[in-house]
Design an enzyme around this catalytic site. Structure first.
Site, PDB file in Angstrom:
ATOM      1  N   THR A   1      71.126  63.122 -94.017  1.00 62.98           N
ATOM      2  CA  THR A   1      72.324  62.460 -94.533  1.00 62.98           C
ATOM      3  C   THR A   1      72.519  61.132 -93.839  1.00 62.98           C
ATOM      4  O   THR A   1      71.716  60.745 -92.991  1.00 62.98           O
ATOM      5  CB  THR A   1      73.556  63.365 -94.294  1.00 62.98           C
ATOM      6  OG1 THR A   1      74.624  62.889 -95.074  1.00 62.98           O
ATOM      7  CG2 THR A   1      73.953  63.399 -92.835  1.00 62.98           C
TER       8      THR A   1
ATOM      9  N   CYS B   1      67.164  55.195 -98.030  1.00 63.22           N
ATOM     10  CA  CYS B   1      66.845  56.539 -97.529  1.00 63.22           C
ATOM     11  C   CYS B   1      66.885  57.557 -98.667  1.00 63.22           C
ATOM     12  O   CYS B   1      67.907  57.708 -99.336  1.00 63.22           O
ATOM     13  CB  CYS B   1      67.847  56.930 -96.443  1.00 63.22           C
ATOM     14  SG  CYS B   1      67.631  58.609 -95.833  1.00 63.22           S
TER      15      CYS B   1
END
EC number: 3.4.25.2
Length: 176
Positions: free
Chosen positions: A2, A160
């Site tokens: 995350t 990401c």
């Protein structure tokens, strides 16, 4: 993983996180709320790592805050001590970013409690991208803490693969 980012500027502190939960290489859920308010809304916290582990740590941290009448640093140090020394807690895999009106901290399972320079925190797989973006925005713009955190998360989400564009954002304002 995350991305969680915390920015402090002009009497405001924000913790923001994306909402992606993965199991291996598969996205399982896209709207997980990884940021929440604790201790009568006086503390904000975000997690990176295992969701169940993080919820356990949030509960423990809230108990420590209650034990120490909301003193963030004392509660963080006590949680870190327990996390490092307790046989069961040691197995929990998560990082916490926590903040109140005056301090921003990272708490790890290694027993570390870190107050980073410039009160800028970025943890998780997209943390380095979010940190670079937030730092550049802090140093080169007049944007507020919330806008910086949002833009940093957007940039991390673009780079990401374990970070998405569903954001949960919590903000505290220092009393005048």
């Amino acid at each position: 993983m995350t991305t969680i980012v915390s920015v402090r500027r002009n009497g405001h502190v924000v913790i923001a996180g994306d909402g992606q939960a993965t199991l291996g290489n598969t996205v399982m859920k896209g709207n997980v709320k990884k940021v929440r308010r604790l201790y009568n809304d006086k503390v904000i916290a975000g997690f990176a790592g295992g969701t169940a582990d993080a919820f356990t740590l949030f509960e423990l941290f809230e108990r420590k805050l209650e034990m120490h009448q909301g003193h963030l640093v004392k509660a963080a140090v006590e949680l870190a001590k327990d996390w490092r020394t307790d046989r069961m807690l040691r197995k929990l895999e998560a990082l916490l970013a926590v903040a109140d009106e005056t301090a921003s901290l990272i708490i790890t399972g290694n027993g570390d409690v870190v107050q980073p320079e410039n009160d800028l925190i970025a943890i998780g797989s997209g943390g380095p991208y979010a940190q670079a973006a937030a730092r550049a925005l802090l140093e080169n713009t007049e944007l507020g803490a919330r806008e910086i955190a949002e833009k940093a998360l957007d940039i991390a989400g673009d780079i990401c693969i374990y970070t998405n564009h569903f954001h949960t954002i919590e903000e505290l304002t220092a009393k005048a």
